[in-house]
Every structure is written in C-alpha cells, then in structure tokens.
Write an enzyme that holds these catalytic residues in place. Sequence first.
Site: not given
Lengths: 168, 679
Positions: B408-409, B435-437, B441, B480
């Site tokens: 849960a970013e 990953f930054a991707d 959220p 990614h």
Amino acid sequence: MTMKTALIYSISSKNTTAVADIIKDKLKGNIEEVNIDDCSFEELMKYDFLIAGVSTWYDGELPVSWDEFLPGIEEFDFTGKTFAFFGLGNQKAYPENYQDAMGILEKFFSERGANVVGYTSANGYNFEKSLALRNNEFCGLSIDASFSKDSMKTLIEKWIDQIMKVVS
Amino acid sequence: MTNSFHIKYTEKEKLAHWYFLLVTGRLLDNKAPNYLKQALGWSYHAPYAGHDGIQLAIGQIFQRETDHLFPYYRDMLTVLSAGMTPEEIILNGISRDTDVAGGGRHMSNHFAKPEWNIHNVSSATGNHTLHAVGLAKAMKYYGVKGVSISSQGESSVSEGYVYEAINGASREKLPVIFVFQDNGFGISVPKHEQTANRKVANNFSGFKNLKIIHCNGKDVFDSMKAMDEAKKHVLEYDEPVIVQANCIRIGSHSNSDRHELYRDDDELNYVKDHDPLAKYRRMLLRYERFSEEDLKVIEDNASAAVKSAHKSALTAPVPSPDSIYDFLYPPHYTPKKYPDGIHSLMSGEKKKLIEAINETLKAEFRLNEHTFIWGQDVANREKGGIFNVTKGMQQEFGKARVHNAPIAEDYIVGTANGMSRFRKDIRIVVEGAEFADYFWPAMEQFVELTHEYWRTKGQFSPNVIIRLASGGYIGGGLYHSQSTEGVLASFPGIRVVYPSFADDAAGLLRTAMRSEGPTVFLEPKALYNAPQAAAFVPDDFEVPFGKLRVRRVGSDLTVITYGNTTHMSIDAANDVFEQTGKQVEVLDLRSIRPLDIDGILDSVKKTGKVLVVHEATGFMGFGAEIAAEISDKAFQYLDAPVRRLTAENTPVGFNPILEKAILPDSEKILQKMIEILNF
C-alpha cells in the site's frame, strides 16, 4: 376496568399524533394523553398502563423528545406497570434500523421492571435489521410508511383489541 | 464513569463551559459567511452546525500534552473545544499572516495549531488518517500514553487510503481514534451512494484489534461518553477505535453549495428540530441545571468573546507578497568536508552502487537512533528488499526500526509523514514502492509531503527520504522501466536526486538523511551491480544538493545527463573523440531539483553546444526544463539549437527488441553528438 391508562408521545410529531388519534378514538376517551415534550417526569408514575409511541428517523436514534425525557426517569422503578409500544418507521428507505426507536424504548422500560404487552408478528415486513425484534416478533405495533391510511387504522384497532384483552 | 456525562450529574461548571463553547462556536459558524459577503475572506466555509455534540467531545477529550489531533475542514467547534481561541479561528478564516495554522497560506476552515499538536491537514479529504496512523506509530515506539485522533466526514471514508490507514492501525495495534462524523451527505451525494452500509463504520467490523463505537453526534452527553470510552479503550487495550457519530447537517455543505436543490422539506425540518445546541439548552432548563437568566449571561459572554475576537482579527496583518518563497524548502544539510561533493579517493576497493547505498544507510542508522525504514519487502530474514539494498539492516537495527509494510504505497508514504511529526530528529527512509513504476498510488501523499513546510509556514517539515528503484534497461517492460523524475520534480518543495555512480549515491543519501524535508532518491536499478557505476567511496562522503559533477571534461559540446545515460554518454563521448578528435563535456546532474543551473551555464558558455540526454520520454520530460533554462539564460552563447535525446514517446516494451528501439543507448547518443558537432 380500573387501570389508569395513558397515551404517551410527543405531540410535535405529526405522524405519531395521527396514530395516537386513532388510538384515542378507539378507546373512546378512557385514556389520558401525556405529551413528553413538557410533562413532569413523575407524571408517568400516575398510570398503570402506558401506551407509548415513537417514530424512528434516519439512522435509528430516539427522536429528541424521548431522548431529552429519558434521563429524567432513568432511576424510576416501573415494576407493576404495563407498557405497550407503537412505532413508526420506513422499512424501504431505512432497512438497517427499522423501528429501532421502538426497540430502544422497550428495552429502557423493561430493564426497569415494566411489563410489556402488545408484541406483533414481523411476518410480511421486509427489512434487514431492527432493534425492535424480540424472537422474530416486534416488541410493539410496527407501522410502516408504506401503509395506507385505511390499513393502518385497521391494524391499530386490531392491536388495541389485542392489548386491551391482555391488560383488562 | 457514566454519570460524569449526564444531564443530571455532570458538574455545573463543566456544563456551563460546554454551553459557552457551543454558543461561541455557533456564533462563529453563523458569522463566517458574513466575512465573505464583506469581501474580508473566508471564501470557503463548511458549517458544522448539527455536529455540535461530537465536535465538543473530541475537543474535550484531547489533551495537547500527550495527544495529537487531526481535524478536518468542518471541525471548527472541535478546535475551539480543544482550546483554540475565537480570534485564532477568525484569523484562519480571513487568512491573515498571524493565522497559527500557517499564516493564511492554507485554505480557510483548515484550522490548526501545530505547536499544540493540532495538525494542519490537507484539503484532500480524509488523507490525514494516514498521518494520524503514522504519528501513532511514533507514540507506540516512544512509549507515549496518548491517542492520535483523526476526524473526518463519513463520505471521505470511501477513499481507499482510509481503508489502508485503518488496516495499518489494526494490524500494528496503534493508539488511534478514527472519528467519522456522519451527516449523511458528501456535499450533495447521499451516503447510500458511497457505500452499502448506512453506517460506514460497520464496513470495518471484520477488522481485527479494532473496536467500533456508535454514538449520537448531536447529543453532547452521548458523544462525551463515546469519546471517553474510546480513549480509555485505546489506552487500556492498545488498539484503535472507530467512533461513528450520527450527525445532521443543518446548513449546506459550504457557502458555494445550495442544499435546497437536493434536500426535501421533511428532511430540512427534521434537521432543524434536532439542532443539538437547542437540545442542549432545553435540557439545561428542563433538568433545572440553569435558569434562563444564567444561560443569558453565558450567551452574552460568548457574544462578547466573538465580538472582541472579530475586532482584534480585523487589525491583524495580511501576508506579504514578498514572502511567497519563504519556507519553500526546510534547511538542508551543508557538507563541510566535501562542499562540492567531490573527493579524491583513488585507492582501496571500489564499491558497487548497491553496496554504497546499503553501507550509507547503515552508517546513518548508527549515527541517528531516530532513523527508520519501511517499505514492501524490505526485510525478511536474509532478504532485504527486492534488490537486497537493505540487506542486514533488520538484523542490526531491529524490527521496530526496519520492517516491511503492506502493499500500500500511499500508506507507506503517508505514515512516514505522520511519524516524522513526532520529533524533529526523526528521519524515515521509505522504499516508496518496489519499483518506481508502482509509486503512483502514493502520489496524493507525495503531494502532501512537498508542501507541508510551506503550508504550515515552516512549522512542520516531513523528514522523509523516498527511495525508488528507477528506470529501464533490465528488460522489465512497462511496469519495471518507468522514469518518474519529470513528474516528481515538478512539485515545488521537493528535492529529487538521481546518482549515476556509487560514490555520489552514498554522498547524496547521507545529505538527504541529514537534511530536513522530503527528498526523492532515485536509484538507477540497472546500475546496482554494474561495474561501470562502482567507485571508490570515502566513508564519510557527502554530496550537496544542487551540485552537478563534471564526469568528462570537454570543450566542443556539453552533454547534460543523469542516471543510466550518464555512463552511455561518457562512452559515446569517448567514441566521438576517437572518431573526430572533438572533446565532449559530460555533466552528471546528480540533483534534478534543486538544479545546478550555474554549473550548466559554465559549461555551455565554454562549449556553445548542448545535448540533453535522459531515458525518460521527451514530451514534458525533464530535459525540456533544462533546454528552456539554457535558452533563457545562455542563448547568446549558443552556436546550435539545444537538442535532446530521450526515450521515444511510448511506453517501454517488454520484448528486448522493443526496449532497445525505445530507450536511448550509446550508439544513439553518439549519432546525436556528431549531428550537433557538425551543426
């Protein structure tokens, strides 16, 4: 009969008053009216049999009339007194708390010794939850917003017959 | 004790004090729209009338010595009850410089007093639940016996982050009281269009370690009982509580809303009849606790207090237009031994990028005991993160400081923000996403981080370092390979760094962890173990923000780059020299924001030709900003148009053929260099 009987509700509540009027007509004057908006707390103790009316609004609390009144009688002992409750609600719009206010009132008085009469079947009603349910019966007369005027009158009169038979 | 909150038994002074607060609050609530009509401000006012019971109760149980309070934009009476003065409330409403929430920077009706732990919250409704949970993490860690109270409307519970917050509080058994003030509407949207349960708190009935209390938010005594019970439960059982308070909204949502367009007369009559203030007054009289005359005295006192506050607030200074850049960035750490972020160590063993980050994290954790790290997959036995960057940290520093987070970013970032409020020396490093991707959220919490310092006029800086494994070149496809720096750096108040080499990674991370404020630390994951990114790294190396590094000296063309493409640019520059004898200067930016514009201009003035290279897409890419700056400040020095070499304006494809066709490489850079040199 010698029982001193009262009809107790808030006269500021339009729909409750309409039901009360039918009850008064049916009992042909053998009942006194107590308006909880301005009666004294002790006044209740004058009666042997009390028919109490309440409507459930929105999410199911007591309306302010009863909510403001109950703290004044919390320490009273109602042993030896008989209560019957009628409630107004809306099972379609508020199925999660249908007739909750009637259930709250019944619990309040029965916890303080009152004898409660006038239970009615919950068959034919369609709701999800209700604080007024006691073993699949309502703890009083359940009047839904969808009832027609005539059917409501018939139901009330039948209920009055039922409770008067018990208390007489 | 139940009788503490009873019309018959509550002490008379308390009843009188509550009545004073209720009347004062209502006077302010009714008066607020007048300021707008008189063009004095307060253009946003969300009236609280109908929430009186629960708001009074929240404020009354809040103790500023131990508790923390996150009020929402309708919590005027809450903050008044918590101790804020009518003048402080008006100063916030009319956005004066002396507004204790933040000097008129944040919207009206966003009441706060950070020095009393009454926090300045977002307009993004309910997102402070994550901050309240983060703060509770700190309270639990540091052993403070108190509660973190988060207050919000019932409709804002629909936000996903609220579920994340309550999940986290339940899982970690944190001392939070979530108060849902339920007035039945989210602006004009009735609550049955938000969620299936009419009482949204019941949505959480399956959560473990969580108590749910329902109360009548219109009733002072029931609300006091509920909040008192909630606080006692949290303190006794060390677990969170939800209090759902049934309220009514007497007025419109705000002064830009007209509720008569969507509410019927029945309902409006009902809410009028159930006005909590009128009810409380009736009860004081009916139970003979006060006479009409007594109440009149209290009402007159409240009226006098509001009048005096009004008079005083109108003379308060307005914010200066010259102050807009004040408190944009909190103080950064200034390296002393390495003021330019350059060292001369050329011996020993070269360290890989991943080792440099790992060792710097450990060194800073040893130095500052108030450092923490969490994120997805950061610590499980011998594994330390998807790339093992945090390997060994949990073993050395313990689970309380180094731990996994739910997937849960937004929770990861929001709770870091919240925890860092507890004390100034806390530094929280988060792996914002695996990953930054997957960071997107968390964007709404990211936005919060960037402007908290400015919004509070320097009263609070979230000291959070967001680490993100970034970029492509690993055959990772669309999710990614993303480069996020262009978007992230666009927000004022954020620092973004992007090292290309191990030594700079160590130095930048150290500076970030010693600075105040949020920093995004982007890690080119393709270089974690790459020999070309390995470097000699002094143990105490530091790199200041906003200082580029000349990685290859040249005089014929300036290449401005960072991350993966730094290495490709150096390779291409060497090839150019071999092929043409021309010398290309390669600037490794290291800091995206702040940007070393002086360093760039120094090089451009020397070479007269510029190529900007990055692996992110070109359209709206960071290179456009650099090109614009150069055009603006060094046009007269240019001998050729500023050119860019970026990824193609497409997603990054998974098949290696597609990835190669899309991302820059040394060959493409070489071609572009020659093209510009020949201009």
